[in-house]
Design a protein around this motif. Structure first.
Motif, PDB file in Angstrom:
ATOM      1  N   GLU A 104       0.801  -1.227   0.000  1.00  0.00           N
ATOM      2  CA  GLU A 104       0.000   0.000   0.000  1.00  0.00           C
ATOM      3  C   GLU A 104       0.830   1.272   0.000  1.00  0.00           C
ATOM      4  OE1 GLU A 104      -2.430   0.166   3.664  1.00  0.00           O
ATOM      5  OE2 GLU A 104      -0.980  -1.203   4.510  1.00  0.00           O
ATOM      6  N   HIS A 105       1.936   1.293   0.735  1.00  0.00           N
ATOM      7  CA  HIS A 105       2.698   2.527   0.877  1.00  0.00           C
ATOM      8  C   HIS A 105       3.556   2.840  -0.345  1.00  0.00           C
ATOM      9  CE1 HIS A 105       1.068   2.421   4.792  1.00  0.00           C
ATOM     10  NE2 HIS A 105       1.681   1.290   5.074  1.00  0.00           N
ATOM     11  N   ALA A 106       3.785   1.877  -1.201  1.00  0.00           N
ATOM     12  CA  ALA A 106       4.432   2.137  -2.487  1.00  0.00           C
ATOM     13  C   ALA A 106       3.379   2.350  -3.572  1.00  0.00           C
ATOM     14  CB  ALA A 106       5.343   0.969  -2.868  1.00  0.00           C
ATOM     15  N   LEU A 107       2.279   1.619  -3.466  1.00  0.00           N
ATOM     16  CA  LEU A 107       1.218   1.648  -4.481  1.00  0.00           C
ATOM     17  C   LEU A 107       0.555   3.024  -4.622  1.00  0.00           C
ATOM     18  CD1 LEU A 107      -0.626  -0.131  -6.368  1.00  0.00           C
ATOM     19  CD2 LEU A 107      -2.130  -0.356  -4.381  1.00  0.00           C
ATOM     20  N   LEU A 108       0.196   3.645  -3.502  1.00  0.00           N
ATOM     21  CA  LEU A 108      -0.577   4.892  -3.583  1.00  0.00           C
ATOM     22  C   LEU A 108       0.175   6.023  -4.283  1.00  0.00           C
ATOM     23  CD1 LEU A 108      -2.556   4.952  -0.225  1.00  0.00           C
ATOM     24  CD2 LEU A 108      -3.036   3.762  -2.355  1.00  0.00           C
ATOM     25  N   PRO A 109       1.453   6.280  -3.959  1.00  0.00           N
ATOM     26  CA  PRO A 109       2.167   7.300  -4.741  1.00  0.00           C
ATOM     27  C   PRO A 109       2.365   6.878  -6.201  1.00  0.00           C
ATOM     28  CG  PRO A 109       3.277   6.912  -2.654  1.00  0.00           C
ATOM     29  CD  PRO A 109       2.242   5.837  -2.802  1.00  0.00           C
ATOM     30  N   GLU A 110       2.664   5.601  -6.429  1.00  0.00           N
ATOM     31  CA  GLU A 110       2.854   5.126  -7.809  1.00  0.00           C
ATOM     32  C   GLU A 110       1.613   5.343  -8.661  1.00  0.00           C
ATOM     33  OE1 GLU A 110       3.893   1.013  -7.344  1.00  0.00           O
ATOM     34  OE2 GLU A 110       5.967   1.456  -6.807  1.00  0.00           O
ATOM     35  N   GLN A 111       0.444   5.175  -8.066  1.00  0.00           N
ATOM     36  CA  GLN A 111      -0.819   5.331  -8.789  1.00  0.00           C
ATOM     37  C   GLN A 111      -1.328   6.772  -8.780  1.00  0.00           C
ATOM     38  OE1 GLN A 111      -2.335   2.796 -10.559  1.00  0.00           O
ATOM     39  NE2 GLN A 111      -0.431   1.743 -10.072  1.00  0.00           N
ATOM     40  N   GLY A 112      -0.634   7.667  -8.109  1.00  0.00           N
ATOM     41  CA  GLY A 112      -1.044   9.064  -8.042  1.00  0.00           C
ATOM     42  C   GLY A 112      -2.245   9.297  -7.146  1.00  0.00           C
ATOM     43  N   VAL A 113      -2.506   8.346  -6.244  1.00  0.00           N
ATOM     44  CA  VAL A 113      -3.649   8.467  -5.340  1.00  0.00           C
ATOM     45  C   VAL A 113      -3.351   9.470  -4.233  1.00  0.00           C
ATOM     46  CG1 VAL A 113      -5.148   7.201  -3.741  1.00  0.00           C
ATOM     47  CG2 VAL A 113      -4.420   6.123  -5.870  1.00  0.00           C
ATOM     48  N   VAL A 114      -2.114   9.523  -3.774  1.00  0.00           N
ATOM     49  CA  VAL A 114      -1.682  10.517  -2.798  1.00  0.00           C
ATOM     50  C   VAL A 114      -0.592  11.355  -3.456  1.00  0.00           C
ATOM     51  CG1 VAL A 114      -0.024   8.945  -1.685  1.00  0.00           C
ATOM     52  CG2 VAL A 114      -0.874  10.923  -0.428  1.00  0.00           C
ATOM     53  N   VAL A 115      -0.711  12.677  -3.292  1.00  0.00           N
ATOM     54  CA  VAL A 115       0.214  13.604  -3.956  1.00  0.00           C
ATOM     55  C   VAL A 115       0.677  14.659  -2.948  1.00  0.00           C
ATOM     56  CG1 VAL A 115      -0.792  13.243  -6.255  1.00  0.00           C
ATOM     57  CG2 VAL A 115      -1.683  15.065  -4.783  1.00  0.00           C
TER      58      VAL A 115
END
Length: 160
Positions: A104-115
């Motif tokens: 989760e902590h790598a996925l969200l920035p990779e997917q642009g979900v958290v910016v």
């Protein structure tokens, strides 16, 4: 003239609708994102259901079943099912099915979900890692995450 603020203070002030905040101040803020995983989401979901209001914004809740992937036993499969069923029932945009996700902590920035500039809470102690991309993020208990999922708001003590 306002005093200089840290990045954390600027993010908290903006999300609280204030021109400035000071260390130690308690503020209630609008959330950009609420995160839970297959271990923490079932408790948060119970809280959402107890509140009875549904979710505040299906696009700003993120559910990642990454701790029990693959499921290790029947109990973990049942927890994952609770998370999956909730995600489908509420049409959660950022639900990442097992086999279609990552940590989760790598996925969200990779997917642009958290910016950068976002304010988020997550029912996981490692949620603070999003500070590395310029977001204000902190881990919370599942009950707090559930309240965040239902209301889109959380309170914070401005850090020193």
């Amino acid at each position: 003239m306002t005093r200089p603020m840290t990045m954390a203070e600027k993010i908290l002030a903006a999300h609280a609708g204030l021109s400035e905040v000071v260390p130690g101040q308690l503020v209630e803020c609008d959330l950009d994102l609420v995160l839970a995983n297959d271990i923490t989401a079932p408790i948060a979901i119970k809280t959402v259901n107890e509140i009875g209001a549904g979710v505040f914004d299906r696009d700003r809740i993120c559910l990642v079943p990454d701790h029990y992937s693959p499921n290790k036993d029947i109990k973990s499969a049942e927890q994952t099912k609770v998370t999956r069923d909730f995600a489908h029932e509420h049409k959660i945009t950022n639900y990442f099915e097992q086999g279609c996700m990552g940590i989760e902590h790598a996925l969200l920035p990779e997917q642009g979900v958290v910016v950068p500039g976002d304010l988020m809470i997550g029912a996981d102690s490692h949620t603070c890692t999003y500070g590395g991309i310029g977001a204000f993020s902190t881990g919370v208990g599942s009950t707090d995450a559930g309240v965040g999922m239902a209301t889109g708001r959380a309170w914070f003590k401005v850090p020193e």
